[in-house]
Every structure is written in C-alpha cells, then in structure tokens.
Scaffold this motif. Structure first.
Motif, PDB file in Angstrom:
ATOM      1  N   GLU A 184       0.929  -1.337  -0.048  1.00  0.00           N
ATOM      2  CA  GLU A 184       0.458  -0.282   0.134  1.00  0.00           C
ATOM      3  C   GLU A 184       0.323   1.244   0.146  1.00  0.00           C
ATOM      4  O   GLU A 184       0.537   2.602  -0.547  1.00  0.00           O
ATOM      5  CB  GLU A 184      -0.925   0.209   0.829  1.00  0.00           C
ATOM      6  CG  GLU A 184      -2.065  -1.020   1.476  1.00  0.00           C
ATOM      7  CD  GLU A 184      -0.823  -2.544   1.765  1.00  0.00           C
ATOM      8  OE1 GLU A 184      -2.064  -3.823   1.476  1.00  0.00           O
ATOM      9  OE2 GLU A 184      -0.435  -2.412   1.973  1.00  0.00           O
ATOM     10  N   GLY A 185       2.192   1.460   0.493  1.00  0.00           N
ATOM     11  CA  GLY A 185       3.073   2.225   1.071  1.00  0.00           C
ATOM     12  C   GLY A 185       3.546   2.992  -0.480  1.00  0.00           C
ATOM     13  O   GLY A 185       4.068   3.285  -0.807  1.00  0.00           O
ATOM     14  N   ALA A 186       3.658   1.399  -1.142  1.00  0.00           N
ATOM     15  CA  ALA A 186       4.274   2.040  -2.986  1.00  0.00           C
ATOM     16  C   ALA A 186       3.563   3.336  -3.793  1.00  0.00           C
ATOM     17  O   ALA A 186       2.437   3.398  -3.821  1.00  0.00           O
ATOM     18  CB  ALA A 186       3.782   0.380  -3.621  1.00  0.00           C
ATOM     19  N   ALA A 187       4.526   3.764  -3.916  1.00  0.00           N
ATOM     20  CA  ALA A 187       4.000   4.852  -4.948  1.00  0.00           C
ATOM     21  C   ALA A 187       3.827   4.740  -6.716  1.00  0.00           C
ATOM     22  O   ALA A 187       3.311   4.962  -7.244  1.00  0.00           O
ATOM     23  CB  ALA A 187       6.010   6.041  -5.017  1.00  0.00           C
ATOM     24  N   PHE A 188       4.571   3.654  -7.274  1.00  0.00           N
ATOM     25  CA  PHE A 188       4.782   3.417  -8.710  1.00  0.00           C
ATOM     26  C   PHE A 188       5.773   2.058  -8.664  1.00  0.00           C
ATOM     27  O   PHE A 188       6.017   2.141  -7.562  1.00  0.00           O
ATOM     28  CB  PHE A 188       4.537   4.570  -9.777  1.00  0.00           C
ATOM     29  CG  PHE A 188       6.145   4.926  -9.366  1.00  0.00           C
ATOM     30  CD1 PHE A 188       7.084   4.468 -10.521  1.00  0.00           C
ATOM     31  CD2 PHE A 188       6.549   6.241  -8.523  1.00  0.00           C
ATOM     32  CE1 PHE A 188       8.763   5.011 -10.516  1.00  0.00           C
ATOM     33  CE2 PHE A 188       8.818   6.255  -8.210  1.00  0.00           C
ATOM     34  CZ  PHE A 188       9.146   5.638  -9.557  1.00  0.00           C
ATOM     35  N   VAL A 189       5.342   1.446  -9.515  1.00  0.00           N
ATOM     36  CA  VAL A 189       6.213  -0.065 -10.054  1.00  0.00           C
ATOM     37  C   VAL A 189       6.558   0.328 -10.840  1.00  0.00           C
ATOM     38  O   VAL A 189       6.140   1.523 -12.507  1.00  0.00           O
ATOM     39  CB  VAL A 189       5.238  -1.230 -10.129  1.00  0.00           C
ATOM     40  CG1 VAL A 189       4.290  -1.226  -8.808  1.00  0.00           C
ATOM     41  CG2 VAL A 189       4.476  -1.024 -11.026  1.00  0.00           C
ATOM     42  N   MET A 190       7.724   0.346 -11.629  1.00  0.00           N
ATOM     43  CA  MET A 190       8.846  -0.263 -12.352  1.00  0.00           C
ATOM     44  C   MET A 190       9.280  -1.382 -12.904  1.00  0.00           C
ATOM     45  O   MET A 190       9.641  -2.161 -11.956  1.00  0.00           O
ATOM     46  CB  MET A 190       9.917   0.896 -12.500  1.00  0.00           C
ATOM     47  CG  MET A 190      11.038   1.014 -13.291  1.00  0.00           C
ATOM     48  SD  MET A 190      12.549   2.407 -13.202  1.00  0.00           S
ATOM     49  CE  MET A 190      10.913   3.537 -14.204  1.00  0.00           C
TER      50      MET A 190
END
Length: 337
Positions: free
Chosen positions: A134-140
């Motif tokens: 839930e704390g992730a800003a985005f994924v790459m």
C-alpha cells in the motif's frame, strides 16, 4: 587480513563523495526527498520523451492538464507532472517509457533482450519507511530501476547445518547476470504485491526445491543495505531482508538438502565457514551475497573485533543509509552548490 575489500566491492558508491553530476528524481515539484538520482544523459532522454508526440498521457476526460509533458524538468530536479499523481498513472507512464526505450534499443546493455525480466518492483516515497504494498508510489520494470537510481529490495537466506556448515549454490552459467558465481543459499528480488516472507517462500521452492513447510521456519534476522554502482556506472542502492535457516546435516535429514529446480542454480555445495571465507576473498561470490554472508558471520561470532581490524566499518557499511534526504537539489549540479 581484513575482510573490508569484500564490502568495498559491493558498497562502492556514495552521494557524499562522488564527483559525478546527478539530478534528483522527485515524485512531485514540491517534494523534499528524492526517490532516485539521474545522470544528465537520462534527463535528456526524458526531455526527448516529453517532446515525442506519442508520449503517455493520463485520461484527458478526468484531467484538464492531460496534454502537458509527463515529466517536469528544472535545473534542480525531475518530477512527475502535476497531472500524474496516482499510483496507477505513475506506473502506466513508467511502463510506456521503459518499453519504448527497450523497443527502440536504448540502453540495450541494461534492459535489452534477455535482460528484460517482466517483473515489477515497487518504488517507495521513502526508502526505509512504509515498505508495504500500500505504501508504494509506483512500480517499474525491474531492470530499469538502475537507470533511475531507485532503491530496490530483496530477500537473502543463509541455510546452515547444526554443525555450522553453509549450503552454497552456484549460479547457472545461463543466468542473465553474474553467471557461474556463488550465491546465498536462497535469494531473489521482492516483486510488487509480495511481502518479504512470501517472496522467500517462493524463492525457496523455485531455486532450492524447499517446500513451504521448511521455508516458513526461516528466522528474520535483519536487513543488509549498500549502495552499489554497476561496472557500467549505473546506480543500484539495495536493501536485502536477511533470513537464517538452521537445518539438520544431510545424513540426518535428507529432505533438507537443497536441489536446483528452475534452472537458475547449477548446484549446491555444503561448505565450512573457512571455505566460504576463502571463496569470498577470491571474489567467487556475487558481491551482494558476500555482504549478506559477512552479516551472517558477524552475527554468529565468526567475525569479531578481535580478529577483524575494520570490524566497525564493515558493520556500519553493510547497514548503510543512502543519504537521499541530504541532496534534494542534486549532486554536483548548479542548484546543489
């Protein structure tokens, strides 16, 4: 003879001492802590992407500024434009950007061909806090993170017998990275959506044929962290969740013998501590795996202040903080001076 060179081979970069110019990557124009650092060449490619007619755009119906460039670029930072503020939009933009770079042959030595993993890594606003799904800003895409200097995360387990020997795998010669080198008993990156223990259980089966009922007995013993610069210059600050698993000797419990399964590992060998240290000194281990083993040897009393003159430096450098918060305006840029 000191073991410090083993650490220096992995923890080989510092924002405090580098003479390279690095532009901070921020989540927004007003954020105070960067999530990564970019070389000027990457900044130029982002400017080129901004001006390309096919750059990614958020849903125009929901956003009046949908036609603005996706990345803000100033003398002191690169950031997501004000129209790109959600996890979904940041992730979609990064997907489009990275796949375009891959498909046009940019950075082929990093993201091209078999190097592309089709595995998403979470990027967090703060590297050491709220490291949850839930704390992730985005994924790459995993292999692209080094182009941006993003912090990535993994799990590393040392599997050792009750008589003190360590199970050591040799990486397959067909691995995309570090083929043929020695590794930790079980190790792997943490993809988005999995907790550290879930990742470890998955890797235990895939790499070592260890079922969940054995893997779940691994003990969480801390983290190792280091700032690694690749041989081609890219930045890979990494945090590894560290686990220990004590098992019976092979002649006592054959079900605890690790066996290759997914082709990433060529073989496993049971080594004494002395043999492990010898292979570490001769640089036969993947650099970050040697760091995790140093952590194990310190915790189990094999490396002490009495037998290691650089004990304190080793201990602190394998539990490093990256210092992102000290450089909100970049490193060796006109705005940072």
């Amino acid at each position: 003879m000191t073991l410090l060179p083993i650490v220096e081979r992995c923890d080989n970069f510092s924002l405090d001492t580098t003479k390279e110019q690095l532009v901070p990557f921020h989540l927004s124009k007003d954020s105070t802590v960067p999530v990564g650092f970019l070389y000027p060449s990457i900044v130029q490619h982002l400017l080129d992407y901004n001006s390309a007619p096919d750059h990614w755009r958020p849903n125009a119906e929901n956003n009046a500024t949908a036609d603005e460039p996706p990345f803000g670029v100033s003398s002191s930072r690169v950031y997501f434009s004000p129209s790109i503020t959600t996890f979904q939009d940041r992730s979609a933009l990064c997907k489009h950007l990275c796949e375009k770079w891959r498909d046009t042959g940019l950075f082929s030595d990093v993201i091209g061909g078999r190097l592309w993993r089709n595995e998403l890594y979470p990027i967090y606003p703060l590297a050491m806090r709220d490291n949850t799904t839930e704390g992730a800003a985005f994924v790459m895409e995993r292999v692209c993170c080094a182009l941006f200097g993003f912090v990535t995360y993994g799990v590393h387990m040392t599997m050792y017998t009750e008589d003190g020997r360590i199970w050591v795998p040799r990486r397959a010669k067909t691995k995309q990275t570090w083929p043929g080198l020695l590794d930790n008993s079980v190790a792997g990156g943490i993809p988005y959506g999995l907790k550290p223990m879930e990742s470890l259980i998955k890797e235990c089966m895939e790499e070592a044929s260890l079922p969940e009922e054995i893997a779940k007995n691994a003990k969480t013993v801390g983290c190792a962290s280091y700032f690694y610069q690749t041989r081609t210059g890219w930045l890979q600050p990494e945090v590894e969740y560290v686990y220990d698993l004590c098992v019976p000797a092979p002649d006592v419990g054959s079900q605890y013998i690790p066996k290759p399964l997914d082709g990433e590992v060529e073989s496993f060998e049971l080594m004494t501590v002395e043999e492990v240290i010898q292979h570490m000194r001769s640089e036969e281990f993947k650099p970050n795996c040697a760091v995790v083993l140093l952590d194990f040897l310190i915790r189990h009393g094999h490396i002490t202040p009495e037998n290691e003159p650089n004990y304190i430096e080793i201990l602190t450098r394998i539990h490093a903080r990256f210092g992102f918060e000290r450089y909100p305006n970049g490193v060796n840029t006109s705005s940072a001076e």
